[in-house]
Every structure is written in structure tokens, then in C-alpha cells.
Write a protein that holds these residues in place. Structure first.
Motif, PDB file in Angstrom:
ATOM      1  N   HIS A   3     -62.347 -24.877   5.236  1.00 40.16           N
ATOM      2  CA  HIS A   3     -62.612 -25.012   6.678  1.00 40.16           C
ATOM      3  C   HIS A   3     -63.877 -25.874   6.762  1.00 40.16           C
ATOM      4  O   HIS A   3     -64.934 -25.409   7.156  1.00 40.16           O
ATOM      5  CB  HIS A   3     -62.882 -23.651   7.313  1.00 40.16           C
ATOM      6  N   HIS A  56     -57.858 -25.207   0.092  1.00 39.47           N
ATOM      7  CA  HIS A  56     -58.077 -24.313   1.256  1.00 39.47           C
ATOM      8  C   HIS A  56     -59.545 -24.394   1.670  1.00 39.47           C
ATOM      9  O   HIS A  56     -60.403 -23.750   1.054  1.00 39.47           O
ATOM     10  CB  HIS A  56     -57.696 -22.871   0.871  1.00 39.47           C
ATOM     11  N   ASP A  80     -62.485 -21.947  -0.222  1.00 42.16           N
ATOM     12  CA  ASP A  80     -62.451 -21.420   1.153  1.00 42.16           C
ATOM     13  C   ASP A  80     -63.663 -21.940   1.934  1.00 42.16           C
ATOM     14  O   ASP A  80     -64.064 -21.334   2.925  1.00 42.16           O
ATOM     15  CB  ASP A  80     -62.441 -19.885   1.165  1.00 42.16           C
ATOM     16  N   HIS A 137     -53.247 -17.197   6.098  1.00 42.03           N
ATOM     17  CA  HIS A 137     -54.320 -16.319   5.638  1.00 42.03           C
ATOM     18  C   HIS A 137     -53.722 -14.921   5.642  1.00 42.03           C
ATOM     19  O   HIS A 137     -53.485 -14.349   6.715  1.00 42.03           O
ATOM     20  CB  HIS A 137     -55.509 -16.361   6.592  1.00 42.03           C
TER      21      HIS A 137
HETATM   22 FE    FE Z   1     -59.908 -19.470   4.889  1.00 45.53          FE
END
Ligand code: FE
Ligand code: NIG
Length: 423
Positions: A86, A84, A328, A254
């Protein structure tokens, strides 16, 4: 043929189950004390005790050159998997940390046009080359911390051309960098500034315009939504994830990050691959996730960085939900590539055991991105991604915390980090 010999300990995570590990299974690392590993053509062909490995090499080398690596005094694990992130964005948001230290809330910064929307402006301005360069540096850091595969989401474009730009950058880096990237479309990360007050209109463009374009170009495998009070409702999230499914994108979510809003329940209803965050997931939602086999991806670094209570990992494991862990990695709520530090946090702030933590960052993380058939464990036939840690045993990884103990990383059978440095 590559022969890695004399490891102090090998956590193979093997065991040939097609399902992610739950409950007590998460403690089973398939440990080998004083072991050896053989790699041929980028794939593991043998793992066992030193004696067995030596015998395998003797019998199978057949005149081929054998490159020997000593793993003496070190602990070997599968290449870490971060399910996970970004990671594809431009710019940074260190000024927000100061705002938050003065009392501003993460969600208020977003609603005032900052947060994800600030990163969206920077990402829209950036060329593909600039995004490649910034993201490539992040991948280098992941690799230096033992991470050999990541999932990466779009969601800082928030309009067709820029969502596609992010996903194309991910695809190019997947091809050119040792770290493998599995892509997720997350156009529903926030409502962009130009659609303010018309979330439904934006959701329509995600469903009718973006998802089909992403799917046609084969740019993503998963679809994710920030289902949260003040961002996307359960109804909007359901509509987006259903549309994604109809285009072949598997759902992720999410869920219940900032408040409890039915995210875990929705993930169970849709048969999502994973529900992520879950700081405020309801007991019923967790039970439903267990029933439909949804993986919980927990992100204790995000809780740490937002100065919030982390998810109740123990309750989630006890409920029979398989747990994976992730950084994350993003510019706002978790700007780190150190999955090993996230493992420390999982242990020290959520009470997960060192064995559970390692399972959560290897085989269960591989399941969370549907790659458990090729990565996540050291077993004959799997892609030879592995890490040598400067540690006498796996418990030590959680004890000598917050420093990088990665000594050597192999990706697809080739050394890419040695003595802590890129080769
Ligand atoms: Fe996230
Ligand atoms: O997982 N929750 C939404 N997305 C990210 C944060 C992204 C950002 O702040 O840029 C998260 O925490």
C-alpha cells in the motif's frame, strides 16, 4: 552486451514451469555455482557456468562492445518482487505505535477513526505532486533493498476522485521510476468516515461508481478487499470482487488477518489470484486454496509489527498452496520497504527455509501479480532484473540478518544501484 562474470552463486529460479512452485519445488532454486550471465537489449540471453558464459560471449559478441561486471564473491538472484504493498499514501502514523504499546488494538484504533482513516485524511489532502514525492522516496528504498517490481494498492482515498488520484500517481511513477508498479484497486480498504454506519451504501458506490471508473481508465489490474470482522463481510467482499471480475479486474483478498472469517474459502470460491495475510485461515480454507490454485501471500512483517503470531507457513506449504512473501508496506501495520528483512522474518519466525524464502520473493511473487512470463527468474528471454548480494551463498542472506546486503541492482539490463548506491 553486458557480461556478469564469476558470481559465487546464481539462484536462477529457472525451470520453465508455467505454475507457481509448491511443496518441495519451493526448495529448487536452479542454482549455478561460479556462473556468468549475459544480457542483451535489457533481456537475459544466457545464464550458465563461467566457462559456458565466456564461450557464449565469444561466439555472440560479433564485434559489439561487451561491458564486463565482476560478481566475484557475490550471490546473484532475480530482482526481488513485492506482490502486496500500500505504497501510495501521505503522512505517517508513528504515534499509533505508542498507542499499541499501551495496549490499544489495531482494529480498535481503526474503529475509533484512526488507522487507515487517518491515512485517508492525509492522502485526500495531498496533491498528486506531494504523493509522487512521498511515494518516490519509498520506491528508492525498495530499489536499494533489491526490489525491482512492486504491486501497489489504492485504498487511502475511499472516494472516487482520491482513489483515482492514488492510482494515477502509481501509473506515473511506474513510467518514471526504475521500480515497476502493478496496480490494484482497493476502494474497499475501510468504510470512510462519511459513510459510517452505512457500509452497504459504501459498497454500492465501490461497485457502481469506482470499479467502472477505474476499469475504464485502465488504472488497475487487480481488485482487493479488506475482508475482516468489523471491516467488510464475506458477502460484501464477494459482491465487490465479482463486480471487479466483470470489469476485468482479477480478485485478490486480505483474508483472515485478524480473525478467522472465511476469507481463504472466499478466495478459493472466486478463483482469486492470491489470498493474503492468512494468520487465522481455517484448515478447510487452506485446503480449498490448494485445490483452486490460489497463491498465499504471507506478510510476516505485519505480524511482527502488530506483535501477533505469524501465519502457519509450514502448514500452508504442506497443504500444497504456493507461497509468496511481501512487505505489506503501509503506514500502519508494516512501515518498511525491506523485503530482505521480511525474508529474515519468514525464516526466523515462520520456519521457512532460505530456499523457500527466495522462491517466495521471486518466481512465486511474480506469479502472485501475473508477471511470471517476464520476471521472477534469471532465464533467457526474461527481463534482465537482478540483484548482486554481498553474500557468498543464498543461505547467508538469512543468516547475516537485518542489514542491507544489496550491492548491485540491474533493472531492465541497466545498473541502477552500485556499491549500495543509486546510480
Ligand atoms: Fe495489506
Ligand atoms: O494489510 N489490512 C489492511 N490493510 C493494511 C494496513 C493498512 C493500514 O493500517 O494503513 C494491511 O495490514
Amino acid at each position: 552486451m553486458i557480461y556478469i562474470q564469476n558470481a559465487a552463486q546464481i539462484a536462477t529460479l529457472g525451470g520453465a514451469s508455467s505454475k507457481p512452485k509448491t511443496g518441495k519445488e519451493m526448495e529448487d532454486l536452479g542454482l549455478i555455482e561460479h556462473g556468468g550471465i549475459v544480457i542483451e537489449d535489457g533481456v537475459f540471453t544466457f545464464v550458465g557456468s563461467n566457462e559456458e558464459a565466456a564461450r557464449y560471449v565469444e561466439q555472440h559478441a560479433g564485434g559489439r562492445e561487451v561491458t564486463v561486471f565482476s560478481a566475484e564473491g557475490r550471490t546473484v538472484t532475480p530482482g526481488l518482487v513485492d506482490p502486496h504493498t500500500h505504497s501510495v499514501f501521505a503522512g505517517s502514523r508513528e504515534f499509533e505505535l505508542n498507542l499499541r504499546l499501551q495496549g490499544a488494538k489495531y482494529i480498535d484504533i481503526l474503529q475509533a477513526g484512526g488507522g487507515i482513516l487517518y491515512s485517508t485524511e492525509r492522502t485526500r489532502e495531498a496533491s498528486e505532486e506531494q504523493l509522487m514525492a512521498e511515494t518516490g522516496k519509498r520506491l528508492d528504498r525498495f530499489l536499494a533493498h533489491g526490489v525491482t517490481t512492486i504491486e501497489a494498492k489504492s485504498g487511502y482515498g475511499l472516494r472516487l476522485a482520491d482513489e483515482l488520484k492514488q492510482l494515477r500517481v502509481a501509473r506515473q511513477l511506474d513510467a518514471s521510476h526504475p521500480v515497476d508498479i502493478v496496480s490494484t484497486f482497493m476502494g474497499a480498504h475501510a468504510v470512510p468516515a462519511e459513510c459510517r454506519g452505512d457500509a452497504d451504501g459504501y459498497v454500492r458506490s465501490v461497485i457502481e461508481e469506482m470499479i467502472p471508473a477505474v476499469a475504464r481508465e485502465g488504472l488497475a489490474e487487480f481488485c482487493d478487499v479488506f475482508c475482516e470482522e468489523g471491516v467488510f463481510t464475506v458477502e460484501q467482499s464477494r459482491a465487490i470482487l465479482e463486480a471487479g471480475k466483470s470489469w476485468g479486474l482479477s480478485p485478490k483478498l486480505h483474508a483472515d488477518e485478524l480473525v478467522s472469517c472465511g476469507g481463504a474459502e472466499l478466495a478459493a470460491e472466486l478463483g482469486a489470484v492470491s489470498a493474503d495475510h492468512l494468520l487465522h485461515a481455517s484448515e478447510a480454507g487452506i485446503a480449498q486454496m490448494a485445490e483452486s490454485g490460489v497463491i498465499a501471500v504471507l506478510l510476516p512483517g505485519t505480524a511482527f509489527f502488530l506483535m501477533a503470531e505469524p501465519a502457519d507457513a509450514r502448514a500452508i506449504i504442506n497443504a500444497g498452496v504456493p507461497v509468496a512473501l511481501s512487505t505489506d508496506r503501509n503506514p500502519g501495520s508494516s512501515p518498511t520497504e525491506s523485503l530482505p528483512f521480511i525474508m529474515n522474518l519468514a525464516c526466523l519466525t515462520m520456519g521457512m527455509t532460505p530456499a523457500e524464502v527466495l522462491t517466495a520473493c521471486t518466481i512465486n511473487a511474480a506469479h502472485a501479480i501475473c508477471r511470471a512470463d517476464t520476471i521472477g527468474s534469471i532465464e533467457a528471454g526474461k527481463q534482465a532484473d537482478l540483484v548482486l548480494f554481498d553474500a557468498p551463498n543464498y543461505n547467508y542472506l538469512q543468516y547475516h540478518y537485518a542489514v542491507n546486503l544489496v550491492d548491485t541492482v540491474f533493472k531492465k539490463g541497466a545498473p541502477v544501484i552500485q556499491n549500495g548506491r543509486r546510480v
